[in-house]
Structure formats: C-alpha cells, structure tokens
Design an enzyme around this catalytic site. Structure first.
Site, PDB file in Angstrom:
ATOM      1  N   LYS A 116       0.816  -1.216   0.000  1.00 19.88           N
ATOM      2  CA  LYS A 116       0.000   0.000   0.000  1.00 19.88           C
ATOM      3  C   LYS A 116       0.848   1.264   0.000  1.00 19.88           C
ATOM      4  O   LYS A 116       0.429   2.293  -0.515  1.00 19.88           O
ATOM      5  CB  LYS A 116      -0.963   0.004   1.194  1.00 19.88           C
ATOM      6  N   LYS A 198      -6.883 -12.333  -8.689  1.00 17.51           N
ATOM      7  CA  LYS A 198      -8.086 -12.295  -7.862  1.00 17.51           C
ATOM      8  C   LYS A 198      -9.091 -11.270  -8.382  1.00 17.51           C
ATOM      9  O   LYS A 198      -8.691 -10.210  -8.862  1.00 17.51           O
ATOM     10  CB  LYS A 198      -7.636 -11.909  -6.440  1.00 17.51           C
ATOM     11  N   LYS A 201     -12.440  -5.124  -7.261  1.00 22.31           N
ATOM     12  CA  LYS A 201     -13.281  -3.995  -7.682  1.00 22.31           C
ATOM     13  C   LYS A 201     -12.445  -2.861  -8.253  1.00 22.31           C
ATOM     14  O   LYS A 201     -12.980  -1.952  -8.862  1.00 22.31           O
ATOM     15  CB  LYS A 201     -14.103  -3.498  -6.509  1.00 22.31           C
TER      16      LYS A 201
END
Ligand code: TRP
Length: 332
Positions: A116, A198, A201
């Site tokens: 991140k 995976k 969204k």
C-alpha cells in the site's frame, strides 16, 4: 478467562468500495453460515478505511451501503453483534495501548504495508503503518476465539497473536489468542477477464468483476464474456484457470462438489456452462439486491440497528479496555 457455550468469532469488513461476488463467496456468505455454529461479532471497519484518503460524501455512502449489504445477505442483528467500528471507542483506545507493545520492526515487515505504501506513495501515513495494531485491537477487545481470514489478512492475524502473546507474557492471562478459521466452503473468486488474478473492484475492466448489487443483465453479460480456454471441456485442470474459476463459483453457490458440477455439465459446451453459472449468480444475488433496496431506503432504521449492535459491543469492549489499563498500571 470466561467459559463460553459457543466459540466466539470476530470479523470485519472495510466500507472501502463496491463489494464484489468475490467478497460475497470468499467471505460474507460464510459470515452468515458461521452464525449458526458460533457467537458472532461482525464490524464494519470504517476506521481502517481512512488509512487511504476518502472523499467524505463517497465514504458516507459506502458505510451505509456496507451496513445494508450485511443485513441484506441475511445476517440477523438479533442473533449477531453487528456494528460499526467507529461507534465503539474501545477500538481506538485499545489500538493506542497495543501500539506500545508492537515493534516498529514487525510492522515494517507487513507485506500489505509495503504494497500500500507503494500504491499510495503520496500518503504513507502513520495509520497505514499502524493498521495491524488497530486490527489486533478489533479482535482482542472481544477475546475472539476464531477469526475467518483470507490469505491477504493472514499476516495480520499472526501479528495479532504475537502482540497478544507478548502482552499475556508480561501481565498474565489477559487476551485469548485467536485462531485463524478456514471455512469448509467458500471460493477464491478470480477475475472473469484474467482468471490468474483475484477478482478486484479496482480492476479497470468492469467485465472482470461482478458487484453484489449488479443488475441481472450486467451479471449475465459479464459471465458470457468470461475468459476461458479453447479445449471446450468442463473439468478442473492445470492451466484451465477460467473454467476452474467458473466451477468454483458454481460450486460455492449451489453447494455441489467439484465432481458433481463436472458431471452435471458433461458433454456441454462452454456457452451453456457460462449461462448456467451466470444464472446461478443472478438468482443468488437477486434477493440480496432486493433486501438491500429496502434497508438503504430507511437510513434511520439502518442507524438504529447498528447503534444497538454498538451498544452490545461496547459492553464487552469497555470491560477489556478497563482490564488492560489496570494491568498496565493506570489508576481509576
Ligand atoms: N483488514 C481487514 C480487511 O481489509 C478488515 C478487518 C479489520 C478485519 N479488522 C479486522 C478482519 C479484524 C478480521 C478481523 O479485510
């Protein structure tokens, strides 16, 4: 430590965007199933979400949506402690306390932090770094026995166990050491466009993912366009990632084993199979979308339900925070 009739489960989900079929089959469907066997405490982890900058209006909407979806999938607030993390002060309090028992070095090794901080290089804030301590507080506040976690959160559960063990080592038996819980069923849902990664969204290609709230025609279109392979044989095999994924989705929804699914579609072509999987998903999500519409249209009721849940959670959380503070040496 108190004896319980049923094991206690804690889990939380961030209100960080549209929830997908992957969130549903990988986690939320099991959240509902687990309520039959365990004492379940589920939170909307809104405090975690601000580790990445949020637009206030969009954030607010996502919080309501996530709250409504949890009810729409059938989690019964009478039977489950269902609340928003930010409504229970204990999460922030215990998070600070535990941060003084968490080492800089161990937080630096968290792969999610590394990922991140690359992704949001302009906002590598302290909260992002301390994220696992807040998550440890979530779990340890309720002395959860079990935490259902996917692969991406496994390291965070490990550090939770390390922090709890360390604390107990200093102060005695304060925290229950939580175990990971791997549900018997559930699928790791992959992208419909690149089935080696995976379902996410954040994928720019909208055909790669299905939202829980997608309309039937959109769901059908996405499944019909799902990437497969060229040998037109429905079976599980190395390299057949697209078909493997569709079999996994179908099996997670119908409860059929892989073998049963393969038998059911023996001799059928991919076109028929994709249609069948699409229809199964449409029918699974239809009642959820309908209930969602009801819950989201009454914000007051939604707030009341979550407020009641927060009161139940707060009762447990307060006791843990007091106990921890007392052990450390704080005075009344
Ligand atoms: N970090 C988790 C996620 O993004 C959400 C979460 C917050 C959580 N606190 C938790 C999950 C405690 C399990 C237990 O998926």
């Amino acid at each position: 430590m108190e004896e319980r009739m049923k094991k206690r489960v804690f889990s939380a989900i961030q209100p960080s965007g549209m929830l997908t079929l992957g969130n549903y089959l990988g986690a939320l469907k099991n959240w509902k199933n687990m309520t039959e066997d365990f004492e379940c405490i589920y939170a909307v982890a809104d405090l975690h979400t601000i580790t990445v900058r949020q637009d206030p209006a969009a954030f607010r909407k996502q919080i309501y949506n996530t709250c409504a979806i949890l009810l729409a999938i059938g989690i019964d607030p009478e039977n489950v402690t269902l609340f928003k993390q930010s409504s229970v002060a204990g999460h922030s309090q215990l998070s600070w306390l535990l941060s003084c028992y968490t080492q800089f070095g161990e937080l630096s090794r968290m792969t999610q932090f590394k990922d991140k901080s690359l992704k949001h290089a302009d906002n590598v804030n302290l909260g992002l770094f301390a994220y696992p301590t807040l998550m440890a507080a979530d779990i340890l506040l309720y002395n959860a026995d079990l935490v259902p976690v996917g692969a991406d959160q496994k390291q965070h559960l490990e550090i939770t166990r390390d922090i709890a063990t360390r604390f107990n080592h200093i102060y005695g038996d304060v925290f229950t050491i939580p175990e990971p819980y791997i549900p018997k069923t559930g699928a790791r849902v992959m992208s419909l466009q690149d089935p080696t990664s995976k379902m996410s969204k954040s994928d720019e290609n909208v055909n790669a993912w299905v939202a829980i709230l997608d309309k039937p025609e959109d769901i059908m279109r996405k499944f019909k366009r799902a990437v497969t392979d060229s040998d037109n044989k429905i079976c599980v095999a190395e390299g057949k990632d697209g078909i493997n994924n569709l079999i996994g989705i179908y099996s997670a929804i119908t409860g059929k084993t892989t073998e049963q699914v393969v038998n059911e579609f023996e001799g059928k072509g991919y076109g028929d199979f994709k249609t069948a999987v699409g229809e199964a998903v449409v029918e699974e999500l239809r009642p959820i979308r309908e209930k969602f519409d009801l819950y989201i249209s009454d914000k007051k009721q939604l707030e009341d339900i979550y407020f009641k849940g927060a009161e139940k959670a707060d009762y447990i959380a307060r006791r843990t925070v007091s106990k921890v503070m007392k052990k450390i040496g704080f005075v009344r």
